[in-house]
Design a protein around this motif. Structure first.
Motif, PDB file in Angstrom:
ATOM      1  N   ALA A 166      28.149   0.822  10.496  1.00  0.00           N
ATOM      2  CA  ALA A 166      27.477  -0.351   9.947  1.00  0.00           C
ATOM      3  C   ALA A 166      27.666  -0.446   8.437  1.00  0.00           C
ATOM      4  O   ALA A 166      27.810  -1.553   7.888  1.00  0.00           O
ATOM      5  CB  ALA A 166      25.989  -0.306  10.290  1.00  0.00           C
ATOM      6  N   ARG A 167      27.687   0.702   7.751  1.00  0.00           N
ATOM      7  CA  ARG A 167      27.981   0.698   6.313  1.00  0.00           C
ATOM      8  C   ARG A 167      29.400   0.193   6.073  1.00  0.00           C
ATOM      9  O   ARG A 167      29.665  -0.568   5.134  1.00  0.00           O
ATOM     10  CB  ARG A 167      27.798   2.096   5.728  1.00  0.00           C
ATOM     11  CG  ARG A 167      26.354   2.570   5.655  1.00  0.00           C
ATOM     12  CD  ARG A 167      26.300   4.014   5.162  1.00  0.00           C
ATOM     13  NE  ARG A 167      24.957   4.557   5.260  1.00  0.00           N
ATOM     14  CZ  ARG A 167      24.042   4.517   4.285  1.00  0.00           C
ATOM     15  NH1 ARG A 167      24.354   3.919   3.141  1.00  0.00           N
ATOM     16  NH2 ARG A 167      22.850   5.044   4.455  1.00  0.00           N
ATOM     17  N   HIS A 168      30.314   0.636   6.924  1.00  0.00           N
ATOM     18  CA  HIS A 168      31.691   0.152   6.834  1.00  0.00           C
ATOM     19  C   HIS A 168      31.721  -1.372   6.969  1.00  0.00           C
ATOM     20  O   HIS A 168      32.382  -2.073   6.201  1.00  0.00           O
ATOM     21  CB  HIS A 168      32.544   0.758   7.945  1.00  0.00           C
ATOM     22  CG  HIS A 168      32.802   2.221   7.807  1.00  0.00           C
ATOM     23  ND1 HIS A 168      33.594   2.914   8.697  1.00  0.00           N
ATOM     24  CD2 HIS A 168      32.391   3.118   6.879  1.00  0.00           C
ATOM     25  CE1 HIS A 168      33.654   4.185   8.326  1.00  0.00           C
ATOM     26  NE2 HIS A 168      32.930   4.337   7.236  1.00  0.00           N
ATOM     27  N   SER A 189      17.292 -12.701  16.463  1.00  0.00           N
ATOM     28  CA  SER A 189      16.022 -13.190  15.913  1.00  0.00           C
ATOM     29  C   SER A 189      14.971 -12.101  15.793  1.00  0.00           C
ATOM     30  O   SER A 189      13.959 -12.286  15.114  1.00  0.00           O
ATOM     31  CB  SER A 189      15.490 -14.333  16.787  1.00  0.00           C
ATOM     32  OG  SER A 189      15.279 -13.899  18.125  1.00  0.00           O
ATOM     33  N   ASN A 190      15.185 -10.981  16.471  1.00  0.00           N
ATOM     34  CA  ASN A 190      14.256  -9.857  16.370  1.00  0.00           C
ATOM     35  C   ASN A 190      14.662  -8.870  15.288  1.00  0.00           C
ATOM     36  O   ASN A 190      14.058  -7.805  15.157  1.00  0.00           O
ATOM     37  CB  ASN A 190      14.191  -9.122  17.718  1.00  0.00           C
ATOM     38  CG  ASN A 190      13.605  -9.981  18.812  1.00  0.00           C
ATOM     39  OD1 ASN A 190      12.585 -10.644  18.614  1.00  0.00           O
ATOM     40  ND2 ASN A 190      14.253  -9.993  19.974  1.00  0.00           N
ATOM     41  N   GLY A 191      15.710  -9.222  14.535  1.00  0.00           N
ATOM     42  CA  GLY A 191      16.174  -8.326  13.483  1.00  0.00           C
ATOM     43  C   GLY A 191      16.983  -7.154  14.007  1.00  0.00           C
ATOM     44  O   GLY A 191      17.107  -6.134  13.322  1.00  0.00           O
ATOM     45  N   LEU A 192      17.542  -7.290  15.213  1.00  0.00           N
ATOM     46  CA  LEU A 192      18.295  -6.211  15.832  1.00  0.00           C
ATOM     47  C   LEU A 192      19.782  -6.549  15.867  1.00  0.00           C
ATOM     48  O   LEU A 192      20.169  -7.703  16.056  1.00  0.00           O
ATOM     49  CB  LEU A 192      17.794  -5.974  17.266  1.00  0.00           C
ATOM     50  CG  LEU A 192      16.319  -5.594  17.400  1.00  0.00           C
ATOM     51  CD1 LEU A 192      15.940  -5.461  18.874  1.00  0.00           C
ATOM     52  CD2 LEU A 192      16.013  -4.302  16.654  1.00  0.00           C
ATOM     53  N   ASP A 193      20.605  -5.514  15.683  1.00  0.00           N
ATOM     54  CA  ASP A 193      22.041  -5.706  15.702  1.00  0.00           C
ATOM     55  C   ASP A 193      22.534  -5.877  17.130  1.00  0.00           C
ATOM     56  O   ASP A 193      21.875  -5.496  18.098  1.00  0.00           O
ATOM     57  CB  ASP A 193      22.736  -4.502  15.051  1.00  0.00           C
ATOM     58  CG  ASP A 193      23.987  -4.896  14.295  1.00  0.00           C
ATOM     59  OD1 ASP A 193      24.664  -5.857  14.734  1.00  0.00           O
ATOM     60  OD2 ASP A 193      24.292  -4.259  13.274  1.00  0.00           O
TER      61      ASP A 193
END
Length: 220
Positions: A166-168, A189-193
Motif C-alpha cells: 500500500a505504501r508502494h 464508503s466504509n473507509g476500507l481498501d
C-alpha cells in the motif's frame, strides 16, 4: 530466509506507489472458471502462499526490468524509488520461496510486451496497476488461511507485506499526480481498501504472465 531477515528487508525505507486497477468486480465475485492444467498452486495454506509467491514474482520481475531499462524515462529520484520497490518485491519473493520450500512453484515466465519501458507514463501506470492489484489480492486472501497455528503466523506476515504494498501504491500515485491524489478510488464508503479473490486477481494479472496457472485447488 529467517523471519528477522525478512522483517529487515520488508521494513527498509521505501517510497512507493499505486496504480489504476481496471477490474470491476465485487470483493467476493469468483465467477472465473479456474484452469485445471498448468502450474498448480496447490491447496490449503501452501496454495495461498504460492498464490502470493506468483504475484511477488510478477512484481519483482517488473521492477527489475524497470531498473534495467527505464533509466532514460525516469528522473534520478524516480529511479531511486523504483530501486527501493525492486528491493522490497525481491525480498517478498524470496521470503515466500523460502517459506514454501519444496512446495514452491517454479519461476514463472512473464510477458511485458505491452509495456514501453522507455515511456514514463507506461511504466508508472503499470506499476500502479500491479501495486493496487497486490493490495487487493492480500486483502482478499487473508480469510482463506485455514491453519490456526502456522496459518496465523503467515496471516500476520501477510498483513505486514500488504502495508508495504500500500505504501508502494501511494508513492506511485504521488509520482503520477504530483501529490494531488492517493488512490481514493480503491477505498469504499466504509473507509476500507478493496479486496479481490484469487480468480479476479489472476484474471487481471494474466496478460502479464505467460505461464498458465492452475488455481482450481485454492481454498474458496
Amino acid at each position: 530466509m529467517q523471519r528477522r531477515t525478512f522483517f529487515r528487508y520488508a521494513s527498509a525505507s521505501a517510497a512507493a506507489a499505486t496504480i489504476l486497477l481496471t477490474t470491476s468486480c465485487d470483493d467476493d465475485d469468483d465467477d472465473m472458471t479456474p484452469p485445471t492444467s498448468g502450474v498448480d498452486l496447490g491447496s490449503g495454506d501452501s496454495g495461498i502462499l504460492n498464490y502470493a509467491y506468483a504475484l511477488e514474482q510478477l512484481e519483482a520481475a517488473f521492477y527489475t526490468a524497470v531498473v534495467a531499462q527505464s533509466g532514460s524515462a525516469l528522473t534520478t529520484a524516480e529511479m531511486q524509488v523504483m530501486m527501493d520497490l525492486k528491493n522490497h518485491e525481491v525480498a517478498h519473493r524470496e521470503f515466500f520461496k523460502a517459506a514454501l520450500g519444496q512446495k514452491a512453484i517454479p519461476a514463472l515466465e512473464v510477458n511485458f510486451s505491452s509495456i514501453n519501458f522507455n515511456d514514463k507514463n507506461s511504466v508508472l501506470q503499470t506499476a500502479r496497476t500491479f501495486e493496487n492489484l497486490g493490495v487487493a489480492a492480500y486483502n482478499g486472501a487473508g480469510k482463506l488461511f485455514t491453519d490456526t497455528g502456522v496459518g496465523l503466523d503467515y496471516l500476520v506476515l501477510a498483513g505486514k507485506i500488504v502495508s508495504v504494498e500500500a505504501r508502494h501504491a501511494a508513492a506511485i500515485d504521488d509520482m503520477i499526480s504530483g501529490g494531488n491524489r492517493f488512490g481514493e478510488e480503491f477505498i469504499d464508503s466504509n473507509g476500507l481498501d478493496r479486496a479481490l479473490m484469487p480468480a479476479d486477481v489472476l484474471s487481471a494479472a494474466a496478460p502479464f504472465i505467460s505461464t498458465k496457472i492452475n488455481f482450481s485447488n485454492l481454498p474458496k
